[in-house]
Design a protein around this motif. Sequence first.
Motif, mmCIF file in Angstrom:
data_model
loop_
_atom_site.group_PDB
_atom_site.id
_atom_site.type_symbol
_atom_site.label_atom_id
_atom_site.label_comp_id
_atom_site.label_asym_id
_atom_site.label_seq_id
_atom_site.Cartn_x
_atom_site.Cartn_y
_atom_site.Cartn_z
ATOM 1 N N ALA A 41 -7.240 10.769 -0.959
ATOM 2 C CA ALA A 41 -6.728 9.824 -1.953
ATOM 3 C C ALA A 41 -5.910 8.724 -1.324
ATOM 4 O O ALA A 41 -5.972 7.561 -1.706
ATOM 5 N N LEU A 42 -5.105 9.098 -0.298
ATOM 6 C CA LEU A 42 -4.277 8.101 0.377
ATOM 7 C C LEU A 42 -5.132 7.094 1.128
ATOM 8 O O LEU A 42 -4.787 5.927 1.244
ATOM 9 N N MET A 43 -6.248 7.546 1.671
ATOM 10 C CA MET A 43 -7.145 6.623 2.388
ATOM 11 C C MET A 43 -7.745 5.588 1.438
ATOM 12 O O MET A 43 -8.042 4.472 1.813
ATOM 13 N N GLU A 44 -7.900 6.017 0.161
ATOM 14 C CA GLU A 44 -8.489 5.099 -0.813
ATOM 15 C C GLU A 44 -7.460 4.200 -1.463
ATOM 16 O O GLU A 44 -7.796 3.203 -2.086
ATOM 17 N N LEU A 65 6.776 10.940 0.866
ATOM 18 C CA LEU A 65 7.033 12.201 0.167
ATOM 19 C C LEU A 65 8.520 12.334 -0.156
ATOM 20 O O LEU A 65 8.908 12.728 -1.262
ATOM 21 N N ASN A 66 9.342 11.993 0.835
ATOM 22 C CA ASN A 66 10.785 12.064 0.631
ATOM 23 C C ASN A 66 11.253 11.044 -0.394
ATOM 24 O O ASN A 66 12.196 11.295 -1.146
ATOM 25 N N ASP A 120 0.829 -1.201 0.000
ATOM 26 C CA ASP A 120 0.000 0.000 0.000
ATOM 27 C C ASP A 120 0.866 1.256 0.000
ATOM 28 O O ASP A 120 0.522 2.262 -0.635
ATOM 29 N N ALA A 121 1.979 1.197 0.741
ATOM 30 C CA ALA A 121 2.883 2.347 0.764
ATOM 31 C C ALA A 121 3.444 2.608 -0.631
ATOM 32 O O ALA A 121 3.544 3.769 -1.067
ATOM 33 N N MET A 122 3.805 1.553 -1.344
ATOM 34 C CA MET A 122 4.357 1.723 -2.683
ATOM 35 C C MET A 122 3.298 2.264 -3.651
ATOM 36 O O MET A 122 3.585 3.127 -4.486
ATOM 37 N N TRP A 149 2.528 6.861 -6.103
ATOM 38 C CA TRP A 149 1.940 7.458 -7.301
ATOM 39 C C TRP A 149 0.793 8.393 -6.928
ATOM 40 O O TRP A 149 0.616 9.454 -7.534
ATOM 41 N N THR A 150 0.029 8.008 -5.887
ATOM 42 C CA THR A 150 -1.058 8.876 -5.431
ATOM 43 C C THR A 150 -0.516 10.227 -4.986
ATOM 44 O O THR A 150 -1.073 11.284 -5.327
ATOM 45 N N LEU A 151 0.553 10.199 -4.223
ATOM 46 C CA LEU A 151 1.173 11.440 -3.771
ATOM 47 C C LEU A 151 1.677 12.263 -4.959
ATOM 48 O O LEU A 151 1.467 13.479 -5.019
#
Length: 412
Positions: free
Chosen positions: A408-411, A343-344, A198-200, A204-206
Amino acid sequence: MTTSTNAGPRAPLPFLGLACAVGVSTIYYNQPLLLEMSRTYGSTAGHTGFVAVATQVGYAVGMLAFVPLGDVLERRALMMRMYAAVAVSLLLVAVSPGLNWLIAGSVLLGLFASVTHVALPIAPDLVSHEQRGRAIGTVMTGLLLGILLARTFAGWVSGIHGWRWVFVVAAVMNAAFVPLMWKVMPKLPPKQKLRYSDAMKSLWTLFRTQPLLRESSIIGALVFASFSCFWTTLAFLLHSHYGLGAGVAGTFGVVGAAGAMVAPLAGRLADKHGSRWVISVGMVLLAASYFLLWGEEPMHISTTLHLVGLVIGVVVLDMGAQMTQVANQTRIFGLVPGARSRLNTVYMTVYFTGAAIGSALATVAWVHWKWNGVCGLALSLIALAGLRHATGNRDDAADHHRAAAKDALMEA
């Protein structure tokens, strides 16, 4: 789906700076040693220059693969494992029997040296929102000194024992840092319960929902590409025009450290005037530095005076690069506080991809057009960064996109 948790224990800012310095220094040892490496393997400057490119490519891949784990795993244990892996990689580089082995080992070294950017996003967690720039500036001072003094360390050690011993000594330093981190750092659990997959996906969402992140990444990549042009080819310039070796090339890292000390000031200025203002000043300094550095032959001035010009140019170059970097990271770390490692990851992956491209292009420019070609290339990259900055978002754009990014991150 992610759920928030309480922030973990705090760690001292100076120690985070030291952690960043130890990690990042490993990928810059090779730059003043490229000439010695080419002699060892009987290769040309053009071929050996890709050792620096390989390390930066590995670093970019490592940031993409490992840094998101800072939002998933307990960070102290993660960093300890990665420092141990860095130590092993340094030993592999030290014993490389051929240039291809050296390039492969350099990729591996860069991969694990991305531990630096597991540590860096911790800094904003330790202070209030209003002091975010100061905290990042403090930790960035350590990181930047690691970048610059790595070249000094490499040049001096190689002058006494040869270039392979640089990596042996560095391996011992990184191995010693593992128990030191266990003693000094508290446990640092992630802020969210999040799976790695999910982090990966959320990277793209970010990138998609944060125009300020995209802008900062592009500017950072172009600025660091121009910065890398100088450091990748400096050893070749000093040898071809002055007959100077790796020790002198490394000593320029001490000179550059004077410019790196602007990082805390840049953080305070970003808190006071805004990041965009600091980036503008940084770009002006970057462009000015290459006009000072231009000119490969001391035609109408003495060699000593020409070297003094190089010294001044290096200080201005590093001041501009560090102001731009601190300001960029100050504004991206304010976007989604719960996703700072990711983000980093996005920012630094693009950033070091720029560095790798800059090093590769600088090597080509040196082979075909020597030093003036390198300076012309660097100025072109700075001009592109300035164009993107001039047509970009204002700092307050972050507030308009923060809520959308969280949804968006929640989804994701």
